[in-house]
Design an enzyme around this catalytic site. Sequence first.
Site, short mmCIF file in Angstrom:
data_model
loop_
_atom_site.label_atom_id
_atom_site.label_comp_id
_atom_site.label_asym_id
_atom_site.label_seq_id
_atom_site.Cartn_x
_atom_site.Cartn_y
_atom_site.Cartn_z
N GLN A 1 20.33 32.72 12.48
CA GLN A 1 20.35 31.79 11.36
C GLN A 1 20.97 30.47 11.78
OE1 GLN A 1 22.97 31.76 7.76
NE2 GLN A 1 21.04 32.10 6.64
N CYS B 1 24.24 28.58 1.70
CA CYS B 1 25.70 28.59 1.81
C CYS B 1 26.29 27.49 0.94
CB CYS B 1 26.12 28.42 3.25
SG CYS B 1 27.91 28.45 3.47
N GLY C 1 24.29 41.30 -4.51
CA GLY C 1 24.83 42.39 -5.32
C GLY C 1 24.18 43.74 -5.12
N GLY D 1 24.38 42.25 2.04
CA GLY D 1 25.46 41.58 2.74
C GLY D 1 26.74 42.38 2.76
#
Length: 334
Positions: free
Chosen positions: A74, A104, A217, A237
Amino acid sequence: MTDKTQYTPLDQARRFSVAPMMEWTTRDYRVLARLMTRNALLYTEMVTTGALLHGTPRERFIGHDEMEYPLALQLGGSDPGALAECAGIAEAWGFDEVNLNVGCPSDRVQNNMIGACLMAHPELVGRCVSAMQSAVSIPVTVKCRIGIDDQDSERDLSRFIDIVADAGAQVFTVHARKAWLQGLSPKENRDVPPLDYDRVYRLKARHPELHIGINGGIKTLEACSGHLNHVDSVMVGREAYQNPYLLAGLDQALWGETTEPLSRQAVLEQFRPYLARRLEDGVKLNHLTRHLLGLFHGCRGGRTFRRFLSENAHKADAGLEVYDQACRIVAESH
């Protein structure tokens, strides 16, 4: 160039990916993750174009082990020329995919026109994607949010996707939360804005020709399977880091593998040779073992294992004997 015929093809691997996370998805975590899933796509931490072009040694930013494939880099940046050059470096270093960070929310990256703030500039993102694609043959993908600040997550997200897809992007992973660039910290931006999975589902329904993945989530394999009824892929994540043994059931649940996953104890045993090699390279033990602290999450002996490593792995003379003692402690608890 690495022979990748033995690895899971990228389009299949993308079905489940571990999200890029700063200071978490290091090369050492990725090796640990690969012991538990051979199929999932793994991402590096975000690397800025400035770091990759001017930082030395380059190995510090994009070094990786062959066992990590399939593997994506990334990038953070907004200059099309710099991103194209970095994409070329990514391909030369053997990465399977290069991903542009448009999600981000931190102040530091905003000030450098990196991350979620780019959602307000879809034409620029399109130019970046186009330049990167012109430089490489590997896929160029985008990770974004459903919106930022007061954007309309229906209209403005659709416009963003339309423009960037017209520039050539075919794969988008969408964090199903807005990012509030004013008023919320990066940590709060991972929790406070409400999740809107349906918005991502509608995006996929509107764009059947694109690969649309979902992020945000997601904590269980059951939830992953549910999302895959509506979108092409899922990205997990924090749960994949804080409770890494979640990954051990992936290959069976999502790829239909029939082999039994490694036990937690077997993961420790198989991680040991890699850890020993990294120690010989001069890496501190606690930099390696910090990725293991959640391996026995919810298990008997897990707290003792975690405490022992936390109290001992940082010591100046800590080596394999500390690791081995931690392994014995948790084994004796079972």
